[in-house]
Scaffold this active site. Structure first.
Site, PDB file in Angstrom:
ATOM      1  N   SER A  22      43.899  47.788  38.387  1.00 18.86           N
ATOM      2  CA  SER A  22      44.506  49.039  38.847  1.00 18.86           C
ATOM      3  C   SER A  22      45.678  48.792  39.794  1.00 18.86           C
ATOM      4  O   SER A  22      45.605  47.951  40.682  1.00 18.86           O
ATOM      5  CB  SER A  22      43.440  49.872  39.568  1.00 18.86           C
ATOM      6  OG  SER A  22      44.013  51.026  40.132  1.00 18.86           O
ATOM      7  N   ILE A  72      50.797  50.632  49.470  1.00 23.12           N
ATOM      8  CA  ILE A  72      51.323  51.648  48.566  1.00 23.12           C
ATOM      9  C   ILE A  72      50.861  53.047  48.965  1.00 23.12           C
ATOM     10  O   ILE A  72      51.607  54.020  48.894  1.00 23.12           O
ATOM     11  CB  ILE A  72      50.895  51.368  47.101  1.00 23.12           C
ATOM     12  CG1 ILE A  72      51.276  49.930  46.698  1.00 23.12           C
ATOM     13  CG2 ILE A  72      51.521  52.386  46.149  1.00 23.12           C
ATOM     14  CD1 ILE A  72      52.754  49.627  46.737  1.00 23.12           C
ATOM     15  N   ASN A 100      40.652  54.440  37.393  1.00 25.67           N
ATOM     16  CA  ASN A 100      40.392  54.130  38.800  1.00 25.67           C
ATOM     17  C   ASN A 100      40.476  55.416  39.610  1.00 25.67           C
ATOM     18  O   ASN A 100      41.507  56.079  39.620  1.00 25.67           O
ATOM     19  CB  ASN A 100      41.397  53.097  39.301  1.00 25.67           C
ATOM     20  CG  ASN A 100      41.110  52.663  40.729  1.00 25.67           C
ATOM     21  OD1 ASN A 100      41.414  53.374  41.686  1.00 25.67           O
ATOM     22  ND2 ASN A 100      40.550  51.484  40.877  1.00 25.67           N
ATOM     23  N   CYS A 130      38.701  54.160  50.063  1.00 25.77           N
ATOM     24  CA  CYS A 130      39.497  55.257  50.621  1.00 25.77           C
ATOM     25  C   CYS A 130      38.883  55.741  51.935  1.00 25.77           C
ATOM     26  O   CYS A 130      37.659  55.736  52.093  1.00 25.77           O
ATOM     27  CB  CYS A 130      39.560  56.420  49.634  1.00 25.77           C
ATOM     28  SG  CYS A 130      40.243  55.981  48.027  1.00 25.77           S
ATOM     29  N   ASN A 192      38.243  44.226  46.107  1.00 26.96           N
ATOM     30  CA  ASN A 192      39.479  44.926  46.428  1.00 26.96           C
ATOM     31  C   ASN A 192      40.278  44.040  47.377  1.00 26.96           C
ATOM     32  O   ASN A 192      39.841  42.951  47.747  1.00 26.96           O
ATOM     33  CB  ASN A 192      39.139  46.287  47.066  1.00 26.96           C
ATOM     34  CG  ASN A 192      40.191  47.335  46.775  1.00 26.96           C
ATOM     35  OD1 ASN A 192      41.372  47.028  46.644  1.00 26.96           O
ATOM     36  ND2 ASN A 192      39.771  48.589  46.678  1.00 26.96           N
ATOM     37  N   THR A 193      41.447  44.497  47.807  1.00 23.93           N
ATOM     38  CA  THR A 193      42.303  43.663  48.647  1.00 23.93           C
ATOM     39  C   THR A 193      41.690  43.389  50.017  1.00 23.93           C
ATOM     40  O   THR A 193      40.878  44.159  50.528  1.00 23.93           O
ATOM     41  CB  THR A 193      43.684  44.314  48.838  1.00 23.93           C
ATOM     42  OG1 THR A 193      43.506  45.630  49.372  1.00 23.93           O
ATOM     43  CG2 THR A 193      44.436  44.384  47.524  1.00 23.93           C
ATOM     44  N   GLY A 243      40.557  38.757  41.918  1.00 25.67           N
ATOM     45  CA  GLY A 243      41.043  38.203  43.173  1.00 25.67           C
ATOM     46  C   GLY A 243      41.790  36.906  42.940  1.00 25.67           C
ATOM     47  O   GLY A 243      41.219  35.826  42.999  1.00 25.67           O
ATOM     48  N   THR A 266      47.768  40.885  40.713  1.00 25.12           N
ATOM     49  CA  THR A 266      49.062  40.450  41.259  1.00 25.12           C
ATOM     50  C   THR A 266      49.835  39.560  40.302  1.00 25.12           C
ATOM     51  O   THR A 266      51.071  39.580  40.279  1.00 25.12           O
ATOM     52  CB  THR A 266      48.825  39.725  42.596  1.00 25.12           C
ATOM     53  OG1 THR A 266      48.233  40.647  43.521  1.00 25.12           O
ATOM     54  CG2 THR A 266      50.122  39.205  43.196  1.00 25.12           C
TER      55      THR A 266
END
Length: 301
Positions: A22, A72, A100, A130, A192-193, A243, A266
């Site tokens: 995503s 973002i 997503n 979130c 996730n990041t 990742g 990425t």
């Protein structure tokens, strides 16, 4: 004859375990000039929320050694515009579609999930990183009780499979994984990041308006593998791992560490042909070794 790369992800048949992550592949149309998306196992849509978001102001991407920081801010057209203008085209790409889904309140998650019930796609990827605006801004996924609650409420209303995307920034990610499994999640998606920071020495300032940003790319791979392995040993539901994946060897390592499928993120920015190249190299490797990709799944768990 079954392909060497076909997998079963909680009943979703993927032609290979490669899903585009995503936020790094748009809605699929953007990469069609490089290769046909139908060769992919799947595509996870850009993050969608109940209402449109314009995203963060200022700098949004900052390059780091072997990775990027991004801020973002979930810029997206909102779920109603998404189902009106995007989902149909995504379904014509010839690969499995994962939507997503994020939200700032439990009500937003519920409303979006109900809207998505009327459309055909493989699964929801539930982004619980979130901020919960009704509970002081702490992300839903940082605490097992809040994570469990949002998953519980979404599972009550959705007719889709749900893969919960977990944050590596949570203190007890194994506990959170077990909590959302107990609430009926189909599977997990991680990581996730990782929360990071940059400083612009030339300007002597922090480049991001929000100070901190999400780190992704090859730099995070060892951390992602470690978290994946820890979680996989403690849950029975399938995991989509990600990742820092940038080649077929990374794919097989993530599968061995506990993933059933993987997402490439990425690396799409580094090499827009990356998805096609990884699949080609994976197929060649399996052929040379006379192996099936399923031989690697959870081998080291």
């Amino acid at each position: 004859m079954t392909s060497r790369t076909e997998i079963d992800l909680a009943g979703i048949k993927l032609k290979n375990p490669i899903i585009m992550a995503s936020g790094t592949y748009g809605f699929g149309e953007e990469f069609k000039d490089f290769y046909d998306p139908k060769i992919l196992g799947g595509i996870s849509s850009k993050g969608i929320t109940r209402h449109p978001k314009k995203g963060n102001d200022g700098i949004r991407i900052w390059e780091t050694p072997s990775g990027i920081l991004n801020s973002i801010g979930l810029e997206n057209p909102g779920v109603e515009e998404f189902v009106k203008t995007k989902i149909h085209d995504m379904n014509k790409l010839g690969t499995e579609v994962f939507v997503n889904l994020g939200g700032n309140t439990i009500e937003e998650y519920i409303e979006s999930a109900e809207i998505l019930n009327d459309y055909d796609f493989a699964a929801i990827e539930l982004n619980i990183s979130c901020p919960n605006v009704k509970e002081g801004g702490m992300a839903f996924g940082m605490d097992k009780d809040s994570a469990a609650k949002v998953v519980r409420e979404v599972m009550k209303v959705t007719n889709k499979k749900v893969f919960v995307k977990l944050s590596p920034n949570a203190g007890d990610i194994v506990g959170i994984a077990k909590a959302v499994e107990a609430e009926g999640a189909t599977g997990l998606s991680l990581i996730n990041t990782i929360l990071g920071m940059a400083i612009d020495l030339d300007r002597e300032e922090i480049p991001f308006d929000n100070t901190y940003a999400g780190l992704s790319g090859p730099a995070v791979k060892p951390i992602a593998l470690r978290i994946l392995h820890q979680v996989a040993k403690n849950v029975d539901i399938p995991i989509i791992g990600m990742g820092g994946i940038s080649n077929y060897r990374d794919v097989l390592e993530f599968l061995m560490a506990g993933a059933t499928a993987v997402e490439v993120g990425t690396y799409n920015f580094m090499n827009p042909n990356g998805g096609a190249e990884i699949i080609t190299d994976l197929e060649r490797y399996l052929e040379e070794k006379n192996k099936n990709v399923n031989d690697f799944i959870k081998k080291l768990v």
